[in-house]
Design a protein around this motif. Structure first.
Motif, PDB file in Angstrom:
ATOM      1  N   ILE A  13     -28.095 -11.479   5.360  1.00 53.94           N
ATOM      2  CA  ILE A  13     -29.195 -10.669   4.826  1.00 53.94           C
ATOM      3  C   ILE A  13     -30.449 -11.533   4.787  1.00 53.94           C
ATOM      4  CG2 ILE A  13     -30.027  -9.363   2.827  1.00 53.94           C
ATOM      5  CD1 ILE A  13     -27.114  -8.681   2.200  1.00 53.94           C
ATOM      6  N   LEU A  14     -31.469 -11.073   5.490  1.00 51.99           N
ATOM      7  CA  LEU A  14     -32.719 -11.830   5.583  1.00 51.99           C
ATOM      8  C   LEU A  14     -33.802 -11.064   4.845  1.00 51.99           C
ATOM      9  CD1 LEU A  14     -32.366 -12.418   9.400  1.00 51.99           C
ATOM     10  CD2 LEU A  14     -32.022 -14.159   7.663  1.00 51.99           C
ATOM     11  N   ASN A  15     -34.336 -11.652   3.807  1.00 49.69           N
ATOM     12  CA  ASN A  15     -35.409 -10.985   3.076  1.00 49.69           C
ATOM     13  C   ASN A  15     -36.756 -11.546   3.508  1.00 49.69           C
ATOM     14  OD1 ASN A  15     -34.178  -9.057   1.323  1.00 49.69           O
ATOM     15  ND2 ASN A  15     -33.266 -10.783   0.229  1.00 49.69           N
ATOM     16  N   GLY A  16     -37.716 -10.651   3.672  1.00 53.48           N
ATOM     17  CA  GLY A  16     -39.019 -11.080   4.173  1.00 53.48           C
ATOM     18  C   GLY A  16     -38.927 -11.484   5.623  1.00 53.48           C
ATOM     19  N   ALA A  17     -37.959 -10.901   6.327  1.00 45.02           N
ATOM     20  CA  ALA A  17     -37.640 -11.364   7.671  1.00 45.02           C
ATOM     21  C   ALA A  17     -38.501 -10.696   8.721  1.00 45.02           C
ATOM     22  CB  ALA A  17     -36.169 -11.098   7.949  1.00 45.02           C
TER      23      ALA A  17
ATOM     24  N   VAL B 112     -30.557  -2.287   9.859  1.00 45.88           N
ATOM     25  CA  VAL B 112     -29.185  -2.801   9.905  1.00 45.88           C
ATOM     26  C   VAL B 112     -28.726  -2.917  11.353  1.00 45.88           C
ATOM     27  CG1 VAL B 112     -26.849  -2.487   9.011  1.00 45.88           C
ATOM     28  CG2 VAL B 112     -28.774  -1.447   7.792  1.00 45.88           C
ATOM     29  N   SER B 113     -28.335  -4.114  11.760  1.00 41.62           N
ATOM     30  CA  SER B 113     -27.771  -4.327  13.093  1.00 41.62           C
ATOM     31  C   SER B 113     -26.329  -4.809  12.941  1.00 41.62           C
ATOM     32  CB  SER B 113     -28.569  -5.386  13.868  1.00 41.62           C
ATOM     33  OG  SER B 113     -29.725  -4.820  14.433  1.00 41.62           O
ATOM     34  N   GLY B 114     -25.467  -4.311  13.801  1.00 42.23           N
ATOM     35  CA  GLY B 114     -24.049  -4.654  13.695  1.00 42.23           C
ATOM     36  C   GLY B 114     -23.708  -6.049  14.167  1.00 42.23           C
ATOM     37  N   CYS B 115     -24.636  -6.697  14.889  1.00 43.48           N
ATOM     38  CA  CYS B 115     -24.408  -8.076  15.326  1.00 43.48           C
ATOM     39  C   CYS B 115     -25.758  -8.713  15.615  1.00 43.48           C
ATOM     40  CB  CYS B 115     -23.510  -8.131  16.566  1.00 43.48           C
ATOM     41  SG  CYS B 115     -24.374  -7.758  18.103  1.00 43.48           S
ATOM     42  N   ALA B 116     -25.729  -9.999  15.982  1.00 46.74           N
ATOM     43  CA  ALA B 116     -26.981 -10.743  16.161  1.00 46.74           C
ATOM     44  C   ALA B 116     -27.766 -10.318  17.398  1.00 46.74           C
ATOM     45  CB  ALA B 116     -26.687 -12.241  16.215  1.00 46.74           C
ATOM     46  N   ASN B 117     -27.226  -9.446  18.239  1.00 47.01           N
ATOM     47  CA  ASN B 117     -28.066  -8.908  19.318  1.00 47.01           C
ATOM     48  C   ASN B 117     -29.226  -8.097  18.735  1.00 47.01           C
ATOM     49  OD1 ASN B 117     -26.814  -9.990  21.579  1.00 47.01           O
ATOM     50  ND2 ASN B 117     -25.258  -8.390  21.605  1.00 47.01           N
ATOM     51  N   ASP B 118     -29.034  -7.614  17.538  1.00 47.96           N
ATOM     52  CA  ASP B 118     -30.107  -6.976  16.763  1.00 47.96           C
ATOM     53  C   ASP B 118     -30.845  -5.899  17.560  1.00 47.96           C
ATOM     54  OD1 ASP B 118     -31.765  -6.390  14.675  1.00 47.96           O
ATOM     55  OD2 ASP B 118     -32.981  -8.207  14.819  1.00 47.96           O
ATOM     56  N   CYS B 119     -30.092  -4.921  18.039  1.00 49.94           N
ATOM     57  CA  CYS B 119     -30.687  -3.865  18.866  1.00 49.94           C
ATOM     58  C   CYS B 119     -31.692  -3.009  18.101  1.00 49.94           C
ATOM     59  CB  CYS B 119     -29.591  -2.983  19.451  1.00 49.94           C
ATOM     60  SG  CYS B 119     -28.566  -3.863  20.637  1.00 49.94           S
ATOM     61  N   VAL B 120     -31.625  -3.004  16.782  1.00 48.15           N
ATOM     62  CA  VAL B 120     -32.595  -2.215  16.022  1.00 48.15           C
ATOM     63  C   VAL B 120     -33.838  -3.069  15.693  1.00 48.15           C
ATOM     64  CG1 VAL B 120     -31.822  -2.607  13.635  1.00 48.15           C
ATOM     65  CG2 VAL B 120     -32.576  -0.336  14.309  1.00 48.15           C
ATOM     66  N   ALA B 121     -33.845  -4.314  16.204  1.00 51.49           N
ATOM     67  CA  ALA B 121     -34.970  -5.241  16.006  1.00 51.49           C
ATOM     68  C   ALA B 121     -35.289  -5.428  14.528  1.00 51.49           C
ATOM     69  CB  ALA B 121     -36.201  -4.785  16.795  1.00 51.49           C
ATOM     70  N   ALA B 122     -34.248  -5.613  13.741  1.00 46.53           N
ATOM     71  CA  ALA B 122     -34.418  -5.745  12.293  1.00 46.53           C
ATOM     72  C   ALA B 122     -35.266  -6.967  11.949  1.00 46.53           C
ATOM     73  CB  ALA B 122     -33.050  -5.838  11.619  1.00 46.53           C
ATOM     74  N   ILE B 123     -35.044  -8.070  12.657  1.00 46.68           N
ATOM     75  CA  ILE B 123     -35.766  -9.299  12.306  1.00 46.68           C
ATOM     76  C   ILE B 123     -37.260  -9.118  12.550  1.00 46.68           C
ATOM     77  CG2 ILE B 123     -36.136 -11.703  13.004  1.00 46.68           C
ATOM     78  CD1 ILE B 123     -33.136 -11.974  13.299  1.00 46.68           C
TER      79      ILE B 123
END
Ligand code: SF4
Ligand code: SF4
Length: 274
Positions: A265-269, A156-167
């Protein structure tokens, strides 16, 4: 050394959380004949007190090798190196003294992870800790008892900077975004142009990059080309904005996410590279 997967050794009732490691030459190195790894579910956003960390290190010096990895790529605290006999006592200490649980390993739900979110970051449009905690508690069975053909990760990232590298690193990415317009403070835009406010919150001020150029550094880098200066006013065609965060990162005092917020929400991302 044989590196095993979750489930080869473990604690009673759990199928994951412990990764078995066995030496091929235990006779030569008896003290590391077993060198199992424990994954411990990290607190959301990885907030600790130094008192907690000292106590954990003391426990691990006593129960295991004292070697840790903060954190594994899934997000867990990793306690590296102990024998089979110490697994249950370590699990007991974690659950009874530390109020902590094992994380995921093998073909189960891996420990959900989130960025620091609203706790410390003004960009966050999601309560990332609440989502991470809810997923962790809802899927306890899937987390501890491998039932899948392969691992599965939520991040889970709070914005598109995606600091947790979710994508790049998860199977289901939950990323904060907004539906309405970017909020613009035109006075602050002028202050950036006039050099009164450092761009990127001063992050690159260790070198002289020259005067801030809004055209070159913001407008020309907008991936959807939806920004322009109209006289002294910065205009954004929000219908074309892809919510990438670039302009907001560069001029955080002038631009803010909208107020109609939610998540993509991106599945299989999964991306092949980070
Ligand atoms: S992903 Fe966004 S909200 Fe989360 S810490 Fe990074 S910048 Fe802040
Ligand atoms: S968030 Fe990204 S796409 Fe939207 S206006 Fe800013 S730079 Fe352009």
């Amino acid at each position: 050394t044989h590196w095993k997967h979750g489930g080869i050794v473990g604690v009673f009732g759990y199928g994951g959380g412990v990764i078995g490691r066995y030496s091929d030459v235990p006779g030569e190195f008896p003290s590391i004949a077993h060198f199992h790894t424990l994954r411990v579910n990290q607190p959301a956003s990885k907030f600790y007190s130094s008192k907690f960390l000292r106590k954990l290190c003391d426990m691990w010096d006593h129960r295991g090798s004292g070697i840790t990895n903060f954190h594994g790529s899934t997000g867990d605290m990793i306690l590296i190196g102990t024998s089979t006999d110490e697994l249950e006592p370590t699990f007991y200490d974690l659950t009874h003294q530390f109020d902590m649980d094992l994380g995921g390993s093998g073909s189960n739900l891996r420990t959900p992870a989130c960025c620091m979110g609203k706790a410390r970051c003004e960009y966050s449009v999601l309560d990332t800790q609440a989502i991470c905690y809810d997923l962790t508690m809802t899927y306890q069975d899937e987390l501890h008892r491998p039932a899948f053909p392969y691992k599965f990760k939520f991040k889970v990232s709070g914005c598109a900077n995606d600091c947790v590298a979710a994508i790049a690193r998860s199977c289901c990415s939950i990323i904060g975004t907004w539906r309405d317009n970017i909020r613009i403070d035109q006075k602050a835009v002028q202050a950036y142009i006039g050099g009164e406010i450092a761009p990127n919150a001063g992050a690159f001020s260790d070198r002289d990059w020259g005067a801030f150029d809004i055209q070159k550094e913001v407008i020309d880098l907008c991936p959807s080309g939806c920004m322009a200066m109209d006289g002294n006013e910065l205009k954004i065609d929000d219908r074309e904005c892809v919510r990438c965060m670039h302009c907001i990162n560069t001029m955080p005092s002038a631009l803010r996410p909208g107020l109609d917020v939610g998540a993509t929400i991106l599945n299989g991302a999964k991306a092949p590279i980070l």
